[in-house]
Design an enzyme around this catalytic site. Structure first.
Site, PDB file in Angstrom:
ATOM      1  N   SER A   1       0.882  -1.445   0.283  1.00 20.07           N
ATOM      2  CA  SER A   1      -0.076  -0.032  -0.479  1.00 20.07           C
ATOM      3  C   SER A   1       0.639   1.453  -0.253  1.00 20.07           C
ATOM      4  O   SER A   1       2.233   1.224   0.172  1.00 20.07           O
ATOM      5  CB  SER A   1      -1.148   0.108   1.412  1.00 20.07           C
TER       6      SER A   1
ATOM      7  N   TYR B   1      -1.844  -0.397  10.415  1.00 21.18           N
ATOM      8  CA  TYR B   1      -2.127  -1.269   8.902  1.00 21.18           C
ATOM      9  C   TYR B   1      -0.558  -0.911   8.147  1.00 21.18           C
ATOM     10  O   TYR B   1       0.268  -1.688   7.829  1.00 21.18           O
ATOM     11  CB  TYR B   1      -3.466  -0.674   8.217  1.00 21.18           C
TER      12      TYR B   1
END
Ligand code: NAP
Length: 255
Positions: free
Chosen positions: A138, A151
């Protein structure tokens, strides 16, 4: 080696970026195994694909489930030549409300699962002296963002593991790369929009527009754009590309 005829496993292949990646690899002639926990989206995605394809229902955070699913996949379609570690999840919370359980959930699905699946396929890749691993990280794997410390930590760790493994197997014909999407139009972003509206009372269109505005192109990335990058990394033309974290985010991050 071209993608045609090679056995590719895509984790989280029933939806979003995983389903788009499966479709792209199928279009290029790969033999596919999709892995995920829910049977319905896997079956639906599989049915829509052409070519030789099947799915395995498995939780990729479980060592036993990964071992069983990958053994069954290899029995059906032969050694794995392409692994796309795409299964993941993004939960948000302010740092002081992030408990150890949340951190462990994020590490488990975004890092440990890729570790387990990579260990499952690597011996055969080393034996074949050929293989491609693509980890879907990501932008949160290469930059910090507020309210997603767990995350971010997990995706940074995934990028770190990508780089280390890439070095370790560079001379063995195996490439290992990460693809780092920005906000992409999938269920994951739909859940983020729901979360923002629930927590702030804001309109869903507003919340979605705010996420799209993070991208200098002013829109969400499409799952197909991420899939095209993954397919390129699996193609013979990308044979010299390894250990990279390739950002697909409309110019949000420039390195
Ligand atoms: P998604 O549609 O929610 O896809 C996540 C997939 O992972 C689902 O198919 C899910 O299937 C699977 N999965 C989750 N936990 C699993 C587990 N324990 N075992 C097996 N499969 C599991 O969202 P997406 O956006 O396509 O996400 C795909 C990847 O892209 C994730 O790694 C995500 O972090 C990354 N990403 C997404 C964005 C974005 O904006 N959408 C941006 C950057 C990175 P089941 O629930 O059936 O298991």
């Amino acid at each position: 080696m071209s993608i045609a005829g090679r056995h590719a496993i895509v984790t989280g292949g029933g939806s979003g970026i995983g389903a788009a990646t499966a479709a792209e690899l199928a279009r290029l002639g790969a033999r596919l195994t999709l892995v995920g926990r829910r049977e319905a989206p896997l079956a639906q995605t599989c049915a829509a694909l052409g070519g030789e394809r099947a799915y395995q229902v498995a939780d990729v955070t479980s060592p036993a489930a990964v071992a069983a699913a990958f053994a069954a996949a290899v029995k059906r379609a032969g050694p794995v030549a392409i692994l796309v570690n795409n299964a993941g999840a993004a939960e948000s919370a302010p740092f002081l409300k992030t408990d150890l359980d949340l951190l462990e959930r994020m590490m488990s699905v975004n890092l440990n699962a890729a570790f387990l699946c990579s260990q499952a396929v690597l011996p055969a890749m080393l034996h074949a002296r050929h293989g491609t691993i693509v980890n879907i990280a990501s932008t949160a794997g290469v930059a910090g963002y507020a309210y997603v410390a767990a995350y971010c930590a997990a995706k940074h760790a995934l990028v770190g593991m990508t780089r280390a493994l890439a070095r370790e197997v560079a001379a063995k014909g195996i490439t290992v790369n990460a693809v780092c999407p920005g906000y992409t139009d999938t269920d994951l972003v739909a859940r983020a929009v729901d979360n923002i509206t629930a927590k702030t009372g804001r309109d869903a269109d507003d919340a979605r527009a705010e996420l799209a505005a993070v991208n200098p192109m002013g829109r969400l990335v499409t799952p197909q754009e991420v899939a095209a990058t993954v397919a390129f990394l699996c193609s013979p033309g990308a044979a010299s590309i390894t250990g990279q974290a390739i950002v697909v985010a409309g110019g949000e991050i420039m390195t």
